[in-house]
Design an enzyme around this catalytic site. Structure first.
Site, PDB file in Angstrom:
ATOM      1  CG  HIS A 150     -13.046 -15.597  23.721  1.00 13.13           C
ATOM      2  ND1 HIS A 150     -13.342 -16.979  23.865  1.00 13.13           N
ATOM      3  CD2 HIS A 150     -12.277 -15.524  22.630  1.00 13.13           C
ATOM      4  CE1 HIS A 150     -12.794 -17.585  22.934  1.00 13.13           C
ATOM      5  NE2 HIS A 150     -12.279 -16.883  22.141  1.00 13.13           N
ATOM      6  CG  HIS A 202     -20.324 -21.749  26.249  1.00 16.86           C
ATOM      7  ND1 HIS A 202     -20.484 -21.844  24.929  1.00 16.86           N
ATOM      8  CD2 HIS A 202     -18.978 -21.638  26.457  1.00 16.86           C
ATOM      9  CE1 HIS A 202     -19.706 -21.866  24.177  1.00 16.86           C
ATOM     10  NE2 HIS A 202     -18.473 -21.918  25.094  1.00 16.86           N
ATOM     11  NE  ARG A 254     -14.076 -26.152  26.021  1.00 12.06           N
ATOM     12  CZ  ARG A 254     -14.273 -24.990  25.560  1.00 12.06           C
ATOM     13  NH1 ARG A 254     -13.394 -24.723  24.824  1.00 12.06           N
ATOM     14  NH2 ARG A 254     -15.181 -24.185  26.146  1.00 12.06           N
TER      15      ARG A 254
END
Ligand code: HAX
Length: 433
Positions: free
Chosen positions: A270, A316, A325
Site C-alpha cells: 500500500h 492495482h 494520479r
C-alpha cells in the site's frame, strides 16, 4: 456558508435516504460472493458505502463526481497559485459542492486557528529516537493526541446518536490542522536533528507544510497541495481508509481511527510502495550510471521479477489503466522538471514495464499507479529520504478518511462485522453441498 453549517444542512436528507434504503430494500440482493473473493482478500465485493469518491477501474478516481483535472480546474485558488487550496478541496469532499474562494479560505482559517501542536506530541516522537521509521513516529504522534478527542469526551458525558457527527467533525478538523506540523517535525528531527520552520500565518495549509519542511524552492508549495489532493481518497475499500472506517465503527474516535489507518498505509503493498518505488528507480540508475536505455530497464525489470519480487508502483487491486494520479504528477513534472534524470528514467520505465508485466502474465493491471511517480517529484525538490514518503501519503489520505468518518457517524453507519467461515464450510458451499 461555513463548512460545518453546510454539513448540518445536508445531513438530515442523506440520513433519511440511507435509513429509507435499508428499511425499504434491506433484504434485496446487490451481488453474489465467489469462492475466490471469500478466500482472496474480498476483491470487488460491494460492501462499503461512501459518497466521498468512486474508483472506476478504467477511468480512475472521481472525487464527489469530479475527475482529477475537473477537480483542479473547478476549485478556487489564491491569486498566482497553480494548485487550488486544500481547504476548498476538503469542503468539496465533505459537501459535494465546489466552494467559493471565501468558503475555502474559511476552512483554511479554521485549520490555522487549530494548528498548534501540543508539546507532548513532539516529546513522544523524540522519545522514540531517530532510528525509528518515520511512519512509526508519525503514527505515534497522531495516536498521542487521542486524549484531545472531543468525540471520546462527549461520548463519556453521554450523547445521542444524532449528535455523533459533530464531535467527529471537530476531531477531524483539529487533527487535519495539525498533521502537516507533526510530519514536518518528524522530518526535521529524524534527518536533520533540528526543528521545523515556524508556521507562517499568511500561508495556506499545503504551502505552510512546505515552509515548515524548510524546502526553499517555492514550487514545492504547489506540489505539496497537489500531492495531498491526489492522495486524499480512493474509495473506502483501500486498506488504510478501510482500516480507519472499521476502527471508528466501534465508536472509537478519529485519532484512534487514523492511527489504525496509518499502520495499514505503512505496508509495502500500500503506501510504502512509494518508498520502494524510488528505491527501485535509484537502484536502476546506479546500476547503469544514469538514465538507462530501454534494453537495460528490460533486463533490470526481469531480474526483479525472476527474483520473486514485484515491480513497485505497477499494478492495482481495482484500476486496470494508468492511474490518473500518475498522469497528473507526470504533467506537473513535464512542466517543472522535464530534464530531471530521475523523471526521464521514470518515463522510460513507463514505456517498458507494462509490456513486461503482460508477458510475465501475473498482474491483472500492468499499468503504473500513483506511487510510481510521487517519489520523483519529492526528490527533485530535495526531499530525498525515501522512507519519509509514506508520511506524506498519510497527511493526504487523512483528508478523505476524516470526511468519511464524519459521514459514517452522520449517517449512523453501524459497527462493521463481516462473517467468517471455516475452510470445511467453504469447500461444502463451493461444491453446492
Ligand atoms: N509486479 C509483479 N507482480 C505483480 C505486480 C507487480 N507490480 N502486481 C501484481 N503482481 C502479481 C501479484 O503479486 C500476484 O501474484 P501471485 O498470484 O503470485 O500472488 C498476481 O500478480 C495477481 O495480483 P493482482 O490481482 O494483479 O494484484 P493484487 O490486487 O493482488 O495486488 C497490488 C495489487 C497493488 C498490491 C500489486 O499490484 C502490487 O504488489 N504492486 C506493486 C506494489 C505497489 O505498487 N503497491 C501500491 C499500490 C497503490 C497503493 O495502494 N498505494 O498506496
Amino acid at each position: 456558508m461555513k463548512l460545518k453549517e453546510k454539513l448540518a444542512e445536508k445531513i438530515p436528507a442523506v440520513q433519511a435516504r440511507y435509513k429509507g434504503l435499508i428499511k425499504e430494500y434491506g433484504a434485496n440482493k446487490i451481488a453474489d460472493v465467489t469462492v475466490a473473493q471469500c478466500a482472496g482478500g474480498m476483491r470487488g465485493i460491494k460492501s462499503l458505502l461512501t459518497d466521498i469518491s468512486y474508483l472506476d477501474p478504467n477511468e480512475g478516481i472521481r472525487f464527489r463526481g469530479y475527475t482529477i483535472p475537473e477537480t483542479l480546474e473547478a476549485l478556487p485558488k489564491r491569486e498566482g497559485a497553480e494548485i487550488p487550496l486544500v481547504g476548498g478541496f476538503y469542503y468539496l469532499l465533505f459537501t459535494g459542492e465546489i466552494p467559493t474562494l471565501e468558503e475555502a479560505e474559511e476552512v483554511e482559517a479554521e485549520w490555522k486557528a487549530r494548528g498548534k501542536v501540543p508539546q507532548y506530541v513532539f516529546d513522544v516522537i523524540e522519545a522514540q529516537g531517530k532510528d525509528t521509521h518515520p511512519m512509526t513516529l508519525f503514527t505515534l504522534g497522531v495516536l498521542s493526541m487521542q486524549r484531545e478527542s472531543k468525540f471520546a469526551a462527549k461520548y463519556a458525558e453521554g450523547m445521542t446518536k444524532a449528535e455523533y457527527w459533530e464531535p467527529m467533525f471537530e476531531d477531524s478538523m483539529n487533527m487535519m490542522a495539525k498533521l502537516p506540523a507533526i510530519a514536518a517535525y518528524v522530518y526535521r528531527f529524524k534527518y536533520y536533528g533540528d526543528k521545523p520552520a515556524p508556521s507562517d500565518p499568511n500561508l495556506d495549509w499545503g504551502s505552510d507544510f512546505a515552509n515548515m519542511m524548510k524546502i526553499e524552492n517555492l514550487e514545492y508549495r504547489e506540489l505539496a497541495k497537489l500531492y495531498f489532493i491526489l492522495h486524499s481518497d480512493h474509495e473506502s475499500g483501500n486498506a488504510s481508509a478501510h482500516t480507519a472506517h472499521l476502527v471508528a465503527s466501534t465508536l472509537s474516535d478519529a485519532y484512534f481511527g487514523w492511527a489504525g489507518g496509518l499502520c495499514a498505509l505503512a505496508g509495502p503493498l500500500h503506501g510504502l510502495a512509494n518508498q520502494e518505488c524510488l528505491k527501485w528507480i535509484m537502484g536502476l540508475m546506479d546500476k547503469f550510471d544514469g538514465v538507462p536505455t530501454e534494453e537495460q530497464i528490460d533486463k533490470f525489470a526481469w531480474d526483479t521479477l525472476n527474483s520473486g519480487q514485484v515491480i513497485p508502483g505497477y499494478g492495482h487491486a481495482v484500476l486496470r489503466k494508468t492511474d490518473p494520479r500518475y498522469t497528473s504528477q507526470r504533467e506537473f513534472a513535464l512542466k517543472h522538471c522535464p530534464d530531471d534524470p530521475v523523471f526521464k528514467t521514470v518515463s522510460v520505465v513507463y514505456k517498458v514495464v507494462p509490456d513486461i508485466l503482460v508477458k510475465h502474465g501475473k498482474a491483472k493491471n500492468p499499468w503504473p499507479n500513483v506511487d510510481a511517480h510521487s517519489g520523483v517529484l519529492q526528490q527533485y525538490y530535495g526531499v530525498k529520504e525515501y522512507d519519509f514518503y509514506t508520511v506524506l501519503f498519510g497527511i493526504g489520505r487523512a483528508l478523505g478518511v476524516t470526511a468519511n468518518l464524519t459521514w459514517d457517524r452522520a449517517m449512523g453507519q453501524p459497527l462493521e462485522r463481516p462473517k467468517s467461515i471455516t475452510t470445511d464450510m467453504l469447500e461444502k458451499l463451493a461444491k453446492g453441498e
